[in-house]
Design an enzyme around this catalytic site. Structure first.
Site, mmCIF file in Angstrom:
data_model
loop_
_atom_site.group_PDB
_atom_site.id
_atom_site.type_symbol
_atom_site.label_atom_id
_atom_site.label_comp_id
_atom_site.label_asym_id
_atom_site.label_seq_id
_atom_site.Cartn_x
_atom_site.Cartn_y
_atom_site.Cartn_z
ATOM 1 N N ASN A 1 48.986 55.401 53.685
ATOM 2 C CA ASN A 1 48.336 54.098 53.896
ATOM 3 C C ASN A 1 47.234 54.117 54.952
ATOM 4 O OD1 ASN A 1 51.596 53.290 53.452
ATOM 5 N ND2 ASN A 1 50.115 52.325 52.093
ATOM 6 N N LYS B 1 55.611 61.629 46.500
ATOM 7 C CA LYS B 1 54.255 62.139 46.715
ATOM 8 C C LYS B 1 54.199 63.040 47.945
ATOM 9 C CE LYS B 1 50.824 60.897 49.029
ATOM 10 N NZ LYS B 1 49.760 60.201 49.776
ATOM 11 N N HIS C 1 44.239 58.144 44.006
ATOM 12 C CA HIS C 1 43.050 58.590 43.276
ATOM 13 C C HIS C 1 43.431 59.256 41.958
ATOM 14 C CE1 HIS C 1 40.716 57.679 46.839
ATOM 15 N NE2 HIS C 1 41.495 58.464 47.560
ATOM 16 N N ASP D 1 53.927 54.016 35.677
ATOM 17 C CA ASP D 1 54.087 53.871 37.125
ATOM 18 C C ASP D 1 53.905 55.244 37.771
ATOM 19 O OD1 ASP D 1 56.613 55.318 37.213
ATOM 20 O OD2 ASP D 1 57.612 53.501 36.537
#
Length: 283
Positions: free
Chosen positions: A99, A187, A207, A223
Site C-alpha cells: 500500500n 502476494k 499492475h 479475484d
C-alpha cells in the site's frame, strides 16, 4: 416387461428410498491450482510474445537485475556484485512495500536499518520508535506491529531471527511457513519465493492483475488469489520472472495500462503500448 423393484434400483447404484440429487456447483470446491479450467489463456506462445514485446519497449528493468538468474536456473545471476540480501530482509522489505510506492518503501526500509542495525534491536525497541523509523512508508503503526510480530514469531519458533532455512524447503512448505504470520499474504509470499528464493513463481500485484484482465489472461470477474493460481498454472516457468518484472514495470510507466486517476504526465503515450493489440475488453 418386468417391473423394477427397490432391490433392482439398489443394484444399479440408486437409493430405493431417496433420489440422488445432482451436485450443486456452488457447493463444490474447485481445485485451487486450476480455478478457471475453462479459461484456456494465456498460452505459452502468448506469454512469450508479451515478454518479447515488453522487453523491446523497456529493456529489462534495472531494479530487478540483481535477482535475475542466468540460463543455469539453479544459480543466481552475476549481474551485480551486491551482497545477496537475506530472506528476512527481503520479507520485511516486501511487507513495507504494501500500500505504498516503491520509493517510499525503499526509504522506509533504509531508515529502519539505519536506526536499528539488527532485527534484535527492532524487537527490543519501543513500538513508537519503530513506527517513527518507517513512517515515510505509510501505515506505520500497522506495519510496525506486523514486523515486530513477525520477528517475535520467528524467534519463538526457531530460536533465532533467521529465515535462511527456507532456501532448503520445497515451495509448498515455504508457503506454509510464511503464511503463519499475520500480514504475510499470498502476494508477499510469492515475492519472497521469486526474488529471495529464486523459485519459479508469479506474484500478482495490482499492475499484473490489471493488465492480465485487460489482455484476457484471466476472466473479467477473477479475484487476485484465483488469478495467482491460474497464472502460475498457465505461464511457463522459464518465462515467469522476466514476464512478471516487465508487467510490473509496464503497469507503472504506460499511460494506457496505468491505474485510472494516477499522474500520467511522465508515462509513455498510448500509441507506444504494444499490449493494445492483445486487449479483448476494457476494465
Amino acid at each position: 416387461m418386468k417391473k423394477k423393484t427397490q432391490s433392482d434400483a439398489f443394484m444399479m447404484g440408486g437409493n430405493p428410498k431417496k433420489r440422488k440429487l445432482a451436485p450443486n456447483p456452488a457447493n463444490s470446491s474447485a481445485d485451487p491450482a486450476e480455478p478457471y479450467p475453462d479459461h484456456l489463456g494465456p498460452t505459452a506462445d502468448a506469454c512469450r510474445a508479451v515478454r518479447d514485446d515488453l522487453m523491446s519497449l523497456h529493456g529489462f528493468p534495472k531494479e530487478f537485475l540483481k535477482y535475475r538468474r542466468t540460463n543455469d536456473r539453479s544459480q543466481p545471476s552475476d549481474a551485480t556484485n551486491e551482497e545477496e540480501e537475506t530472506v528476512l530482509d527481503g520479507l520485511i522489505c516486501t511487507l513495507l512495500s504494501q500500500n505504498t510506492t516503491d520509493s517510499n518503501s525503499r526509504r522506509a526500509f533504509a531508515s529502519l536499518k539505519s536506526v536499528f542495525p539488527t532485527w534484535k534491536d527492532v524487537l527490543a525497541a519501543e513500538a513508537k520508535e519503530v513506527e517513527d523509523a518507517i513512517r515515510c512508508g505509510g501505515l506505520a503503526a500497522t506495519k510496525a506491529l506486523r514486523i515486530r510480530g513477525l520477528l517475535r514469531g520467528i524467534l519463538e519458533r526457531k530460536g533465532e531471527m533467521c529465515l535462511e532455512y527456507l532456501r532448503r524447503l520445497p515451495v509448498h512448505e515455504v508457503k506454509a511457513e510464511l503464511s503463519q504470520f499475520k500480514g504475510i499474504g499470498p502476494k508477499t509470499v510469492a515475492c519472497v519465493l521469486m526474488f529471495q528464493l529464486r523459485r519459479d513463481d508469479f506474484p500478482v500485484d495490482t499492475h499484473v492483475f490489471r493488465i492480465a484482465k485487460s489482455i484476457g489472461w484471466i476472466p473479467s470477474g477473477a479475484d487476485r488469489e484465483k488469478a495467482y493460481h491460474h497464472l502460475n498454472k498457465r505461464i511457463p516457468d522459464d518465462l515467469k520472472f522476466d514476464l512478471n518484472c516487465l508487467l510490473v514495470t509496464h503497469g507503472k510507466l504506460c499511460q494506457s495500462c496505468a491505474a485510472k486517476g494516477r499522474d500520467r504526465k511522465t508515462r509513455a503515450p498510448h500509441e507506444s503500448c504494444p499490449l493494445t493489440r492483445y486487449c479483448c475488453h476494457s476494465e
